[in-house]
Design a protein around this motif. Sequence first.
Motif, PDB file in Angstrom:
ATOM      1  N   MET A  75       7.572 -16.606  25.465  1.00 30.41           N
ATOM      2  CA  MET A  75       7.629 -15.994  26.369  1.00 30.41           C
ATOM      3  C   MET A  75       6.890 -13.883  26.031  1.00 30.41           C
ATOM      4  SD  MET A  75      11.250 -14.301  27.975  1.00 30.41           S
ATOM      5  CE  MET A  75      11.399 -13.963  26.077  1.00 30.41           C
ATOM      6  N   GLN A  76       5.986 -13.744  26.246  1.00 31.71           N
ATOM      7  CA  GLN A  76       5.537 -12.630  26.543  1.00 31.71           C
ATOM      8  C   GLN A  76       6.759 -11.490  26.741  1.00 31.71           C
ATOM      9  OE1 GLN A  76       1.080 -11.956  27.747  1.00 31.71           O
ATOM     10  NE2 GLN A  76       1.093 -14.101  27.102  1.00 31.71           N
ATOM     11  N   LEU A  77       7.412 -10.082  26.507  1.00 33.11           N
ATOM     12  CA  LEU A  77       7.656  -9.025  26.933  1.00 33.11           C
ATOM     13  C   LEU A  77       7.152  -8.114  26.608  1.00 33.11           C
ATOM     14  CD1 LEU A  77      10.759  -8.969  25.190  1.00 33.11           C
ATOM     15  CD2 LEU A  77       9.883  -6.861  24.714  1.00 33.11           C
ATOM     16  N   ARG A  78       7.295  -6.871  28.053  1.00 32.83           N
ATOM     17  CA  ARG A  78       6.168  -5.514  27.944  1.00 32.83           C
ATOM     18  C   ARG A  78       7.696  -4.348  28.266  1.00 32.83           C
ATOM     19  NH1 ARG A  78       1.827  -5.359  31.750  1.00 32.83           N
ATOM     20  NH2 ARG A  78       3.603  -5.467  33.338  1.00 32.83           N
ATOM     21  N   MET A  79       8.048  -3.526  27.652  1.00 32.88           N
ATOM     22  CA  MET A  79       8.954  -2.524  28.230  1.00 32.88           C
ATOM     23  C   MET A  79       7.960  -1.301  29.217  1.00 32.88           C
ATOM     24  SD  MET A  79      11.012  -3.282  26.406  1.00 32.88           S
ATOM     25  CE  MET A  79      12.559  -2.082  26.632  1.00 32.88           C
ATOM     26  N   ILE A  88      12.321   4.339  28.566  1.00 34.33           N
ATOM     27  CA  ILE A  88      12.534   2.597  28.666  1.00 34.33           C
ATOM     28  C   ILE A  88      12.953   2.161  30.040  1.00 34.33           C
ATOM     29  CG2 ILE A  88      11.860   0.793  28.028  1.00 34.33           C
ATOM     30  CD1 ILE A  88      11.062   1.345  25.514  1.00 34.33           C
ATOM     31  N   GLN A  89      12.475   2.190  31.388  1.00 31.79           N
ATOM     32  CA  GLN A  89      13.831   1.881  31.957  1.00 31.79           C
ATOM     33  C   GLN A  89      14.052   0.525  32.940  1.00 31.79           C
ATOM     34  OE1 GLN A  89      12.905   4.146  35.767  1.00 31.79           O
ATOM     35  NE2 GLN A  89      13.154   6.122  34.397  1.00 31.79           N
ATOM     36  N   ALA A  90      13.131  -0.410  32.162  1.00 34.60           N
ATOM     37  CA  ALA A  90      13.153  -1.868  32.131  1.00 34.60           C
ATOM     38  C   ALA A  90      11.749  -2.784  31.721  1.00 34.60           C
ATOM     39  CB  ALA A  90      12.652  -2.435  34.009  1.00 34.60           C
ATOM     40  N   VAL A  91      12.160  -4.388  31.327  1.00 35.37           N
ATOM     41  CA  VAL A  91      11.480  -4.482  31.043  1.00 35.37           C
ATOM     42  C   VAL A  91      10.387  -6.021  31.392  1.00 35.37           C
ATOM     43  CG1 VAL A  91      14.065  -6.153  29.978  1.00 35.37           C
ATOM     44  CG2 VAL A  91      11.835  -6.130  28.382  1.00 35.37           C
ATOM     45  N   SER A  92       9.714  -6.632  31.057  1.00 30.39           N
ATOM     46  CA  SER A  92       9.385  -7.367  31.784  1.00 30.39           C
ATOM     47  C   SER A  92       8.929  -8.546  31.070  1.00 30.39           C
ATOM     48  CB  SER A  92       8.052  -6.837  32.997  1.00 30.39           C
ATOM     49  OG  SER A  92       7.793  -5.954  33.725  1.00 30.39           O
ATOM     50  N   LEU A  93       9.121  -9.869  31.748  1.00 29.50           N
ATOM     51  CA  LEU A  93       9.126 -11.275  30.433  1.00 29.50           C
ATOM     52  C   LEU A  93       8.270 -12.196  30.973  1.00 29.50           C
ATOM     53  CD1 LEU A  93      12.642 -12.040  30.406  1.00 29.50           C
ATOM     54  CD2 LEU A  93      11.404  -9.865  28.863  1.00 29.50           C
ATOM     55  N   ALA A  94       7.233 -12.770  30.788  1.00 37.15           N
ATOM     56  CA  ALA A  94       6.259 -13.548  30.894  1.00 37.15           C
ATOM     57  C   ALA A  94       6.415 -15.207  30.950  1.00 37.15           C
ATOM     58  CB  ALA A  94       4.956 -12.451  31.455  1.00 37.15           C
ATOM     59  N   LEU A  95       6.494 -15.919  31.367  1.00 41.58           N
ATOM     60  CA  LEU A  95       7.025 -17.209  31.463  1.00 41.58           C
ATOM     61  C   LEU A  95       6.357 -18.073  32.368  1.00 41.58           C
ATOM     62  CD1 LEU A  95       7.830 -18.603  28.420  1.00 41.58           C
ATOM     63  CD2 LEU A  95      10.531 -18.905  29.501  1.00 41.58           C
ATOM     64  N   GLU A 190      13.467 -21.642  33.648  1.00 41.00           N
ATOM     65  CA  GLU A 190      13.327 -21.212  32.539  1.00 41.00           C
ATOM     66  C   GLU A 190      13.253 -19.502  32.399  1.00 41.00           C
ATOM     67  OE1 GLU A 190      10.547 -23.320  28.739  1.00 41.00           O
ATOM     68  OE2 GLU A 190       9.483 -22.552  30.867  1.00 41.00           O
ATOM     69  N   LEU A 191      13.484 -18.750  33.328  1.00 44.74           N
ATOM     70  CA  LEU A 191      13.331 -17.346  33.295  1.00 44.74           C
ATOM     71  C   LEU A 191      14.751 -17.095  33.904  1.00 44.74           C
ATOM     72  CD1 LEU A 191      10.160 -16.117  34.621  1.00 44.74           C
ATOM     73  CD2 LEU A 191      10.903 -15.599  32.489  1.00 44.74           C
ATOM     74  N   GLY A 238       4.095  -0.484  30.678  1.00 44.39           N
ATOM     75  CA  GLY A 238       4.640   0.435  29.693  1.00 44.39           C
ATOM     76  C   GLY A 238       3.888   0.105  28.079  1.00 44.39           C
ATOM     77  N   PRO A 239       4.114   0.634  26.971  1.00 44.62           N
ATOM     78  CA  PRO A 239       4.067   0.177  25.904  1.00 44.62           C
ATOM     79  C   PRO A 239       4.072  -1.908  26.044  1.00 44.62           C
ATOM     80  CG  PRO A 239       5.732   1.206  25.146  1.00 44.62           C
ATOM     81  CD  PRO A 239       5.019   1.538  27.289  1.00 44.62           C
ATOM     82  N   THR A 240       2.727  -2.255  25.709  1.00 48.33           N
ATOM     83  CA  THR A 240       3.002  -3.727  25.979  1.00 48.33           C
ATOM     84  C   THR A 240       4.160  -4.353  24.205  1.00 48.33           C
ATOM     85  OG1 THR A 240       1.295  -4.093  26.792  1.00 48.33           O
ATOM     86  CG2 THR A 240       1.919  -6.526  25.119  1.00 48.33           C
ATOM     87  N   ILE A 241       4.749  -5.347  24.176  1.00 45.46           N
ATOM     88  CA  ILE A 241       5.117  -5.530  22.493  1.00 45.46           C
ATOM     89  C   ILE A 241       5.796  -7.355  22.055  1.00 45.46           C
ATOM     90  CG2 ILE A 241       6.324  -3.487  22.221  1.00 45.46           C
ATOM     91  CD1 ILE A 241       8.744  -4.449  22.848  1.00 45.46           C
ATOM     92  N   ALA A 242       5.613  -7.352  21.359  1.00 41.98           N
ATOM     93  CA  ALA A 242       6.172  -8.810  20.707  1.00 41.98           C
ATOM     94  C   ALA A 242       6.178  -9.732  21.903  1.00 41.98           C
ATOM     95  CB  ALA A 242       7.707  -8.512  20.381  1.00 41.98           C
ATOM     96  N   GLU A 243       5.357 -10.768  21.201  1.00 39.87           N
ATOM     97  CA  GLU A 243       5.014 -12.111  22.222  1.00 39.87           C
ATOM     98  C   GLU A 243       5.893 -13.150  21.203  1.00 39.87           C
ATOM     99  OE1 GLU A 243       2.948 -15.676  23.200  1.00 39.87           O
ATOM    100  OE2 GLU A 243       2.115 -14.421  21.898  1.00 39.87           O
ATOM    101  N   VAL A 244       7.282 -13.566  22.188  1.00 35.37           N
ATOM    102  CA  VAL A 244       8.469 -14.012  21.485  1.00 35.37           C
ATOM    103  C   VAL A 244       7.803 -15.407  20.826  1.00 35.37           C
ATOM    104  CG1 VAL A 244      10.390 -15.385  21.478  1.00 35.37           C
ATOM    105  CG2 VAL A 244       9.907 -13.250  22.457  1.00 35.37           C
ATOM    106  N   ARG A 245       8.613 -15.938  19.632  1.00 43.14           N
ATOM    107  CA  ARG A 245       7.487 -17.428  19.133  1.00 43.14           C
ATOM    108  C   ARG A 245       9.118 -18.012  18.516  1.00 43.14           C
ATOM    109  NH1 ARG A 245       2.172 -17.489  18.581  1.00 43.14           N
ATOM    110  NH2 ARG A 245       1.149 -15.531  18.598  1.00 43.14           N
TER     111      ARG A 245
END
Length: 245
Positions: A75-79, A88-95, A190-191, A238-245
Amino acid sequence: MALFSRRKSERGNDDALAGGSAGSPEEGEEAFDDESSEAAARPADGPWDSGEVAEDDDDTRIDLGSLRVPAIDGMQLRMESPGPGGGIQAVSLALGGSTLELRAFAAPRTSGIWDELRADILDELGRAQARTEEVDGENGVEIIAEVPVRNAEGATGTVPVRFLGVDGPRWFLRGVLQGPAAVDDAAARELRDVFRGVVVVRDGAARPPREILPLHVPGAAAAPQVEDLPGLDPLAPGPTIAEVR
């Protein structure tokens, strides 16, 4: 699509518009000060309030401030932020080729806000000339929409979007599915599991209803951006952060 926002303290009421600025805690503050009031009904399998989750169980989630999100392989995560100084007002998760956008809002102590927020969403989608339908989903009433979009070459089409909403104790959690997960139950599995596993952390600040609960970036290394999917863009990336592994 900024449609709502804000929240409350140990002795407060909640009242504002998503993405809006903080309102005065004094006005109407006593209206929902009944500690015996029951929280809005929620699905028995989540999302969860922070008071319902043991500390050792929360170790499996990513701490984003008002949201703690399950960590899923791949899963990839972006604020998401509306711009410099906007917070920061939301988080987007891509999977799996789809995305889930999450926002948490303040809500009154004694009642939920999903019913009125659905009306706001439907009004805005109507102005965008989207086709909409309210359906009974896994988390209660949901909105499915076919939203008109135009690509960089000027070609037009539609993109499917599904709005999820859950009222909690003095908070509201909104999810927006885009991509195959908006219309395909198997693609959404999954989401949707991630959505149900989210823990909402309601701070003690006095916040009016619909105020967005604050998020922060986890202490993690930068990662690839979430894949670009056509559709609604509630906030500028927003800034992209941390791919979850």
